[in-house]
Write an enzyme that holds these catalytic residues in place. Structure first.
Site, mmCIF file in Angstrom:
data_model
loop_
_atom_site.group_PDB
_atom_site.id
_atom_site.type_symbol
_atom_site.label_atom_id
_atom_site.label_comp_id
_atom_site.label_asym_id
_atom_site.label_seq_id
_atom_site.Cartn_x
_atom_site.Cartn_y
_atom_site.Cartn_z
ATOM 1 N N ASN A 77 0.876 -1.171 0.000
ATOM 2 C CA ASN A 77 0.000 0.000 0.000
ATOM 3 C C ASN A 77 0.914 1.221 0.000
ATOM 4 O OD1 ASN A 77 -1.742 2.100 0.466
ATOM 5 N ND2 ASN A 77 -2.357 1.439 2.524
ATOM 6 N N LYS A 116 0.219 4.229 -0.259
ATOM 7 C CA LYS A 116 -0.385 5.456 0.305
ATOM 8 C C LYS A 116 -0.090 6.632 -0.630
ATOM 9 C CE LYS A 116 -0.174 3.274 4.763
ATOM 10 N NZ LYS A 116 -0.108 3.375 6.213
ATOM 11 N N HIS A 122 -9.516 1.459 4.795
ATOM 12 C CA HIS A 122 -8.240 1.641 5.502
ATOM 13 C C HIS A 122 -8.461 2.587 6.676
ATOM 14 C CE1 HIS A 122 -4.142 2.759 6.447
ATOM 15 N NE2 HIS A 122 -3.781 1.637 5.847
ATOM 16 N N GLU A 163 -6.803 4.965 7.765
ATOM 17 C CA GLU A 163 -6.573 6.384 7.467
ATOM 18 C C GLU A 163 -7.803 6.996 6.811
ATOM 19 O OE1 GLU A 163 -2.882 5.711 5.411
ATOM 20 O OE2 GLU A 163 -1.989 5.127 7.330
ATOM 21 N N GLU A 175 -5.487 -4.581 10.569
ATOM 22 C CA GLU A 175 -4.463 -3.558 10.739
ATOM 23 C C GLU A 175 -4.727 -2.771 12.020
ATOM 24 O OE1 GLU A 175 -2.541 -2.585 6.621
ATOM 25 O OE2 GLU A 175 -4.039 -1.090 7.146
ATOM 26 N N GLY A 187 2.567 2.498 10.765
ATOM 27 C CA GLY A 187 3.547 3.570 10.615
ATOM 28 C C GLY A 187 4.222 3.974 11.915
ATOM 29 N N SER A 241 3.393 -1.971 10.379
ATOM 30 C CA SER A 241 4.835 -2.061 10.636
ATOM 31 C C SER A 241 5.424 -3.440 10.337
ATOM 32 C CB SER A 241 5.162 -1.620 12.070
ATOM 33 O OG SER A 241 4.806 -0.257 12.255
HETATM 34 P P1 13P Z 1 3.048 0.499 7.670
HETATM 35 O O1 13P Z 1 3.546 -0.801 7.108
HETATM 36 O O2 13P Z 1 3.788 1.693 7.151
HETATM 37 O O3 13P Z 1 2.930 0.453 9.155
HETATM 38 O O4 13P Z 1 1.547 0.693 7.119
HETATM 39 C C1 13P Z 1 0.642 -0.351 7.231
HETATM 40 C C2 13P Z 1 -0.561 -0.003 6.449
HETATM 41 O O5 13P Z 1 -1.304 0.897 6.783
HETATM 42 C C3 13P Z 1 -0.819 -0.784 5.219
HETATM 43 O O6 13P Z 1 -2.085 -0.530 4.709
#
Ligand code: 13P
Length: 251
Positions: free
Chosen positions: A9, A11, A95, A97, A167, A173, A212
């Site tokens: 992903n 982002k 997601h 976010e 997640e 992150g 992560s």
């Molecule tokens: P990270 O791997 O950067 O923690 O992000 C995970 C994520 O949100 C994947 O959709």
């Protein structure tokens, strides 16, 4: 046996210039793997680039969001049919976010999931709890409600054309990963929830872990019986790291 699945992903990262070697390195690295399916979910403007570099390779691609609506006067929105036009196999929905920053509710996420399926895309449905919810002992309740909103809307059979991703918000992150035992506990709960509605669908359902995931912790996470791969954020932007995570899933 469920085939493992590792999806990147990206982002809101990338440029035409930096994407090109990243995509090419990923393609070069996954040649010949059967045990794991690999995909990247890129920003909308780069779908055409993903399509041109990845067509005919072992790497699939997808988007990170879509509109719940089919078409019309919805400025700035992107429909499932448009994603189809660019050869997407997958689209991430719900997601954290999008839920927390853009206010997407369980109901809206369910509508997006339905829109994706209706166009033949495979939704990757993300669920997960905040740290506050975990500390309050509400993890399983929160993720169950997130899944239930979707299964009520589309029916459990629809999950045979979808992927689930657990997640935990506090692990995204942050460099703080759920332990493999913590993740496995939630994955089993999710599979059991689906199994109560349809055992066969539950058996075939791929449940990814995201938050992560790095080369150093991927193998341990993927060794758990109900963790069928990963949804990778930051580490998917570095070809060597992403490939090393894919290799951990292929073992
Ligand atoms: P990270 O791997 O950067 O923690 O992000 C995970 C994520 O949100 C994947 O959709």
């Amino acid at each position: 046996m469920r085939q493992k699945f590792v999806a990147g992903n990206w982002k809101m990262h990338g440029t035409l210039k930096t994407n090109e070697p990243l995509l090419r390195d990923i393609v070069a690295g996954v040649v010949g793997w059967r045990e794991v399916e690999v995909a990247v979910c890129v920003p909308f403007p780069y779908l055409t680039q993903a399509q041109s570099v990845l067509s005919g390779t072992a790497v699939a691609w997808g988007a990170q969001n879509l509109s719940e609506r089919a078409q019309g006067a919805f400025t700035g929105e992107v429909s499932a049919v448009m994603l189809q036009d660019f050869g997407c196999r997958y689209v991430i929905v719900g997601h954290s976010e999008r839920r927390s920053i853009f206010g997407e509710s369980n109901t809206l996420v369910a509508e997006k999931f339905a829109a994706a399926l209706a166009s033949g895309l495979q939704p990757i449905l993300c669920v997960g709890e905040t740290l506050e919810q975990r500390d309050a002992g509400k993890t399983l309740e929160v993720v169950a409600a997130q899944v239930e909103a979707v299964s009520n809307r589309v029916g459990v059979a629809a999950f045979s054309g979808a992927v689930l991703a657990y997640e935990p918000v506090w692990a995204i992150g942050t460099g703080r990963t759920a332990t493999s035992a913590q993740a496995q506990e939630v994955h089993v709960a999710l599979r059991t929830q689906v199994a109560r509605l349809d055992g066969k669908v539950a058996d075939g359902l791929r449940i990814l872990y995201g938050g992560s995931v790095k080369p150093g912790n991927a193998a341990e996470l993927f060794s758990m019986p109900d963790i069928d791969g990963g949804l990778i954020g930051g580490a998917s932007l570095v070809a060597a790291d992403f490939l090393s995570i894919c290799a951990a899933a292929a073992r």
